[in-house]
Each structure stands twice: as structure tokens, then as C-alpha cells.
Design a protein around this motif. Structure first.
Motif, PDB file in Angstrom:
ATOM      1  N   ILE A  53       0.859  -1.179   0.000  1.00 27.65           N
ATOM      2  CA  ILE A  53       0.000   0.000   0.000  1.00 27.65           C
ATOM      3  C   ILE A  53       0.899   1.234   0.000  1.00 27.65           C
ATOM      4  O   ILE A  53       1.736   1.404   0.881  1.00 27.65           O
ATOM      5  N   ASP A  54       0.715   2.079  -1.009  1.00 26.54           N
ATOM      6  CA  ASP A  54       1.584   3.226  -1.267  1.00 26.54           C
ATOM      7  C   ASP A  54       0.802   4.508  -0.977  1.00 26.54           C
ATOM      8  O   ASP A  54      -0.158   4.836  -1.678  1.00 26.54           O
ATOM      9  N   PHE A  55       1.220   5.248   0.057  1.00 25.75           N
ATOM     10  CA  PHE A  55       0.524   6.467   0.459  1.00 25.75           C
ATOM     11  C   PHE A  55       0.994   7.722  -0.277  1.00 25.75           C
ATOM     12  O   PHE A  55       0.547   8.828   0.042  1.00 25.75           O
ATOM     13  N   ASP A  78      -3.616   7.848  -1.993  1.00 28.56           N
ATOM     14  CA  ASP A  78      -3.061   9.194  -1.801  1.00 28.56           C
ATOM     15  C   ASP A  78      -3.810   9.898  -0.671  1.00 28.56           C
ATOM     16  O   ASP A  78      -4.911  10.408  -0.872  1.00 28.56           O
ATOM     17  N   VAL A  79      -3.203   9.947   0.502  1.00 29.88           N
ATOM     18  CA  VAL A  79      -3.871  10.547   1.660  1.00 29.88           C
ATOM     19  C   VAL A  79      -3.708  12.072   1.706  1.00 29.88           C
ATOM     20  O   VAL A  79      -4.274  12.725   2.574  1.00 29.88           O
ATOM     21  N   LEU A  80      -2.952  12.640   0.782  1.00 26.90           N
ATOM     22  CA  LEU A  80      -2.813  14.098   0.704  1.00 26.90           C
ATOM     23  C   LEU A  80      -3.465  14.648  -0.568  1.00 26.90           C
ATOM     24  O   LEU A  80      -3.154  15.749  -1.010  1.00 26.90           O
ATOM     25  N   LYS A  81      -4.373  13.894  -1.119  1.00 26.58           N
ATOM     26  CA  LYS A  81      -4.955  14.227  -2.420  1.00 26.58           C
ATOM     27  C   LYS A  81      -5.723  15.542  -2.408  1.00 26.58           C
ATOM     28  O   LYS A  81      -5.814  16.226  -3.422  1.00 26.58           O
ATOM     29  N   SER A  82      -6.283  15.926  -1.259  1.00 27.83           N
ATOM     30  CA  SER A  82      -7.082  17.146  -1.208  1.00 27.83           C
ATOM     31  C   SER A  82      -6.241  18.401  -1.431  1.00 27.83           C
ATOM     32  O   SER A  82      -6.753  19.453  -1.790  1.00 27.83           O
ATOM     33  N   GLY A  83      -4.918  18.298  -1.158  1.00 23.02           N
ATOM     34  CA  GLY A  83      -4.028  19.431  -1.378  1.00 23.02           C
ATOM     35  C   GLY A  83      -4.264  20.605  -0.451  1.00 23.02           C
ATOM     36  O   GLY A  83      -3.948  21.749  -0.782  1.00 23.02           O
ATOM     37  N   ARG A  84      -4.803  20.351   0.735  1.00 24.44           N
ATOM     38  CA  ARG A  84      -5.106  21.456   1.658  1.00 24.44           C
ATOM     39  C   ARG A  84      -3.872  21.989   2.369  1.00 24.44           C
ATOM     40  O   ARG A  84      -3.923  22.999   3.049  1.00 24.44           O
ATOM     41  N   THR A  85      -2.774  21.297   2.263  1.00 18.79           N
ATOM     42  CA  THR A  85      -1.529  21.781   2.842  1.00 18.79           C
ATOM     43  C   THR A  85      -0.395  21.402   1.899  1.00 18.79           C
ATOM     44  O   THR A  85      -0.608  20.715   0.908  1.00 18.79           O
ATOM     45  N   ASN A  86       0.808  21.839   2.197  1.00 20.95           N
ATOM     46  CA  ASN A  86       1.930  21.551   1.313  1.00 20.95           C
ATOM     47  C   ASN A  86       2.176  20.054   1.212  1.00 20.95           C
ATOM     48  O   ASN A  86       1.938  19.297   2.149  1.00 20.95           O
ATOM     49  N   SER A  87       2.671  19.639   0.067  1.00 18.74           N
ATOM     50  CA  SER A  87       3.093  18.259  -0.102  1.00 18.74           C
ATOM     51  C   SER A  87       4.292  17.985   0.795  1.00 18.74           C
ATOM     52  O   SER A  87       4.975  18.899   1.242  1.00 18.74           O
ATOM     53  N   ILE A  88       4.546  16.701   1.047  1.00 22.17           N
ATOM     54  CA  ILE A  88       5.702  16.350   1.865  1.00 22.17           C
ATOM     55  C   ILE A  88       6.613  15.368   1.137  1.00 22.17           C
ATOM     56  O   ILE A  88       7.271  14.548   1.735  1.00 22.17           O
ATOM     57  N   GLY A  89       6.631  15.476  -0.180  1.00 20.95           N
ATOM     58  CA  GLY A  89       7.555  14.692  -0.962  1.00 20.95           C
ATOM     59  C   GLY A  89       8.955  15.286  -0.921  1.00 20.95           C
ATOM     60  O   GLY A  89       9.177  16.389  -0.421  1.00 20.95           O
ATOM     61  N   LYS A  90       9.891  14.568  -1.483  1.00 24.11           N
ATOM     62  CA  LYS A  90      11.304  14.962  -1.429  1.00 24.11           C
ATOM     63  C   LYS A  90      11.545  16.348  -2.014  1.00 24.11           C
ATOM     64  O   LYS A  90      12.370  17.108  -1.503  1.00 24.11           O
ATOM     65  N   GLU A 111      -1.859  17.368  11.263  1.00 21.99           N
ATOM     66  CA  GLU A 111      -3.265  17.672  11.506  1.00 21.99           C
ATOM     67  C   GLU A 111      -4.115  17.286  10.296  1.00 21.99           C
ATOM     68  O   GLU A 111      -5.192  16.706  10.434  1.00 21.99           O
ATOM     69  N   GLN A 112      -3.626  17.620   9.107  1.00 19.63           N
ATOM     70  CA  GLN A 112      -4.377  17.273   7.907  1.00 19.63           C
ATOM     71  C   GLN A 112      -4.551  15.758   7.783  1.00 19.63           C
ATOM     72  O   GLN A 112      -5.625  15.276   7.397  1.00 19.63           O
ATOM     73  N   LEU A 113      -3.512  15.023   8.112  1.00 19.06           N
ATOM     74  CA  LEU A 113      -3.565  13.577   7.932  1.00 19.06           C
ATOM     75  C   LEU A 113      -4.625  12.899   8.788  1.00 19.06           C
ATOM     76  O   LEU A 113      -5.090  11.811   8.451  1.00 19.06           O
ATOM     77  N   VAL A 114      -5.035  13.539   9.879  1.00 18.93           N
ATOM     78  CA  VAL A 114      -6.092  12.935  10.699  1.00 18.93           C
ATOM     79  C   VAL A 114      -7.428  13.667  10.602  1.00 18.93           C
ATOM     80  O   VAL A 114      -8.474  13.081  10.927  1.00 18.93           O
ATOM     81  N   LEU A 115      -7.432  14.919  10.141  1.00 16.71           N
ATOM     82  CA  LEU A 115      -8.665  15.711  10.116  1.00 16.71           C
ATOM     83  C   LEU A 115      -9.282  15.862   8.731  1.00 16.71           C
ATOM     84  O   LEU A 115     -10.491  16.051   8.613  1.00 16.71           O
ATOM     85  N   ASP A 116      -8.479  15.818   7.690  1.00 14.97           N
ATOM     86  CA  ASP A 116      -8.996  16.054   6.342  1.00 14.97           C
ATOM     87  C   ASP A 116      -9.847  14.867   5.873  1.00 14.97           C
ATOM     88  O   ASP A 116      -9.424  13.708   5.991  1.00 14.97           O
ATOM     89  N   PRO A 117     -11.035  15.109   5.326  1.00 14.12           N
ATOM     90  CA  PRO A 117     -11.903  14.005   4.891  1.00 14.12           C
ATOM     91  C   PRO A 117     -11.268  13.081   3.851  1.00 14.12           C
ATOM     92  O   PRO A 117     -11.517  11.872   3.868  1.00 14.12           O
ATOM     93  N   ILE A 118     -10.469  13.639   2.943  1.00 15.61           N
ATOM     94  CA  ILE A 118      -9.816  12.805   1.933  1.00 15.61           C
ATOM     95  C   ILE A 118      -8.780  11.883   2.587  1.00 15.61           C
ATOM     96  O   ILE A 118      -8.675  10.705   2.247  1.00 15.61           O
ATOM     97  N   GLY A 122      -8.719   7.783   2.896  1.00 19.27           N
ATOM     98  CA  GLY A 122      -7.572   6.948   2.569  1.00 19.27           C
ATOM     99  C   GLY A 122      -7.208   5.985   3.682  1.00 19.27           C
ATOM    100  O   GLY A 122      -6.978   4.793   3.446  1.00 19.27           O
ATOM    101  N   TYR A 123      -7.167   6.476   4.905  1.00 14.76           N
ATOM    102  CA  TYR A 123      -6.834   5.596   6.026  1.00 14.76           C
ATOM    103  C   TYR A 123      -7.955   4.597   6.308  1.00 14.76           C
ATOM    104  O   TYR A 123      -7.700   3.483   6.779  1.00 14.76           O
ATOM    105  N   ARG A 124      -9.189   4.994   6.029  1.00 11.48           N
ATOM    106  CA  ARG A 124     -10.311   4.054   6.158  1.00 11.48           C
ATOM    107  C   ARG A 124     -10.108   2.878   5.210  1.00 11.48           C
ATOM    108  O   ARG A 124     -10.243   1.712   5.599  1.00 11.48           O
TER     109      ARG A 124
END
Length: 251
Positions: A53-55, A78-90, A111-118, A122-124
Motif C-alpha cells: 500500500i503506497d501512500f 493518496d492521503v494528501l490528495k485534497s491538497g489542503r496543505t503543502n506536499s511532503i515529498g522529497k 493535523e491534515q492527515l487525521v482531520l482532512d476528509p480525503i 484513505g486511512y479508512r
């Protein structure tokens, strides 16, 4: 593992009631890119790998797709798909100008990773895929295997009745496991002519900090009145599902 960074088997971790997580069921790591044949063989033969599983975000996957491993299913979430905060890639690390800025950035990500609906969606999906994988092991990862993966591990370990300090210990292990890999990233980022403050800040966010994961726990407590409610009502992972995972994963 010689080419798979930040890899560990969650097997052997003890629960509050004296049980242990089975070996070769839950694996976490950084991205599976340019793996040696020996590492691929070890994952399949020694760890019985069945599902990856690739996040990571799609842009990260497009640039550096995971290696294909014969006989192993691959699912991107993609658990950051909503784009509500900066990406955390390299590619985003070079933008960190100070330790304070880096800490604020990482706090917002957690905070986004636990609060954002998208992200919750993803974690669901992640938890349900783990529950459905009765045979072999699941390996979950992002780029570095520390933030998106760290939240996933914390959720799973909570379901498996692991004490919070033990969850934090597993999370902080990244700071040891990624030392060599982070040195190479820092060297590569010097092409941006970073000053000493930026270098220190990037070094900080390339690792993990207890405050980051604690922020995620605190956000869940504040917004959803605790982890129990969050798992059952937000991630739709009820008590019967949690018990099923414990029966699968514990000995």
C-alpha cells in the motif's frame, strides 16, 4: 535490507495485555524504488509479502514508481490528495527556511492527515485492506516511511492495543533508520545553495519529532473526543472489525 530504507516488521511489539504482534504480517518502510533482487527476494520469501500500500501522491509515483514484485498486489492510496496543505515529498524539503517554519509545516501536515476528509477516506480504505488481507504480509509506505506511514502505523498499533509510549517508540525509530538516507538527501539539496539555518531545518524535518505525532493524537482528541470515536465513527472501523484484526495479527 540493503536497499529498502526505514524498513521494519511490526511483529514482536507487545500489547497492553501481554500479547505480541505476529511476525511477517505488518511491514512498514520507505518507497520501494530501485530495490536489489536480494531485497525483493527477502520480502517475498522471508516476509511472505502479498500486498503493498503506497501512500504517496500521484506526482511522486509518476516520478519514481515502486518496483514491481511478482505475485505482490499494489494499491496506491493518496492521503494528501485534497491538497489542503503543502506536499511532503522529497522535492518540497528545499523550501524549508527555518526550524520554526519546518515545525509549523509538519504540524499542519499531521493535523491534515487525521482531520482532512480525503485523508480519512484513505486511512479508512487502508484499515479495511489490512483486515481483508488474511494471508501473508502487508507492507505500507510513503516516500520516507515516516509521516503518512507513521500515522498509519499509529492507527494500526492503537487498534492492536499497543500502549501509546510503545507506539511513539516505533515512530521515533525512523530517526535511526533513515540517518544514512537523509545524509544523501541533504547532499543532493545543496544544489539549492542552502544556508546553515535552512540546512538545520531540513535535517529536522527529514526526521520525526514526538511533537508531530502527538499533534495528530491531540487533534483527534479535540475534534472527535478521542481515538475510540475516531476509529468507529470517522474511519468506520467498528469494534467487530477491530477485534477481527486483533485475532488475525496477535499471538
Amino acid at each position: 535490507m540493503e536497499t529498502l530504507v526505514n524498513f521494519r516488521d511490526l511483529g514482536g511489539i507487545a500489547t497492553k495485555d501481554g500479547k505480541k504482534i505476529k511476525r511477517n504480517k505488518l511491514l512498514r518502510a520507505g518507497q520501494l524504488v530501485n530495490l536489489s533482487d536480494a531485497d525483493k527476494k527477502e520480502l517475498v520469501q522471508d516476509h511472505d509479502l502479498k500486498l503493498i500500500i503506497d501512500f504517496r501522491e500521484q506526482s511522486e509515483i509518476d516520478k519514481e514508481p515502486d518496483d514491481e514484485i511478482e505475485g505482490v498486489e499494489y494499491i496506491p492510496i493518496d492521503v494528501l490528495k485534497s491538497g489542503r496543505t503543502n506536499s511532503i515529498g522529497k522535492d518540497n524539503f528545499s523550501k524549508v527556511g527555518s526550524i520554526e517554519q519546518g515545525d509549523r509545516w509538519m504540524i499542519s501536515v499531521y493535523e491534515q492527515l487525521v482531520l482532512d476528509p480525503i485523508a480519512q477516506e484513505g486511512y479508512r480504505l487502508f484499515l479495511h485492506k489490512v483486515m481483508e488481507q488474511e494471508e501473508g504480509s502487508v507492507l505500507f509506505h510513503c516516500f520516507a516511511g515516516k509521516d503518512r506511514t507513521g500515522i498509519a502505523a499509529a492507527l494500526l498499533l492503537t487498534i492492536l492495543n499497543v500502549d501509546r509510549p510503545v507506539i511513539m517508540d516505533d515512530y521515533l525509530q525512523t530517526n535511526t533508520s533513515r540517518q544514512e538516507a537523509n545524509k544523501h538527501i541533504l547532499q543532493d539539496l545543496q544544489k539549492y545553495n542552502l544556508n546553515s539555518e535552512s540546512t538545520k531545518a531540513i535535517k529536522k524535518v527529514l526526521g520525526v519529532d514526538q511533537a508531530y505525532l502527538q499533534q495528530a493524537f491531540d487533534a483527534i482528541e479535540k475534534e472527535y473526543n478521542g481515538m475510540d470515536h475516531y476509529l468507529v465513527n470517522i474511519l468506520q472501523f467498528g469494534l467487530s472489525k477491530q477485534e477481527r484484526v486483533r485475532k488475525m495479527m496477535l499471538e
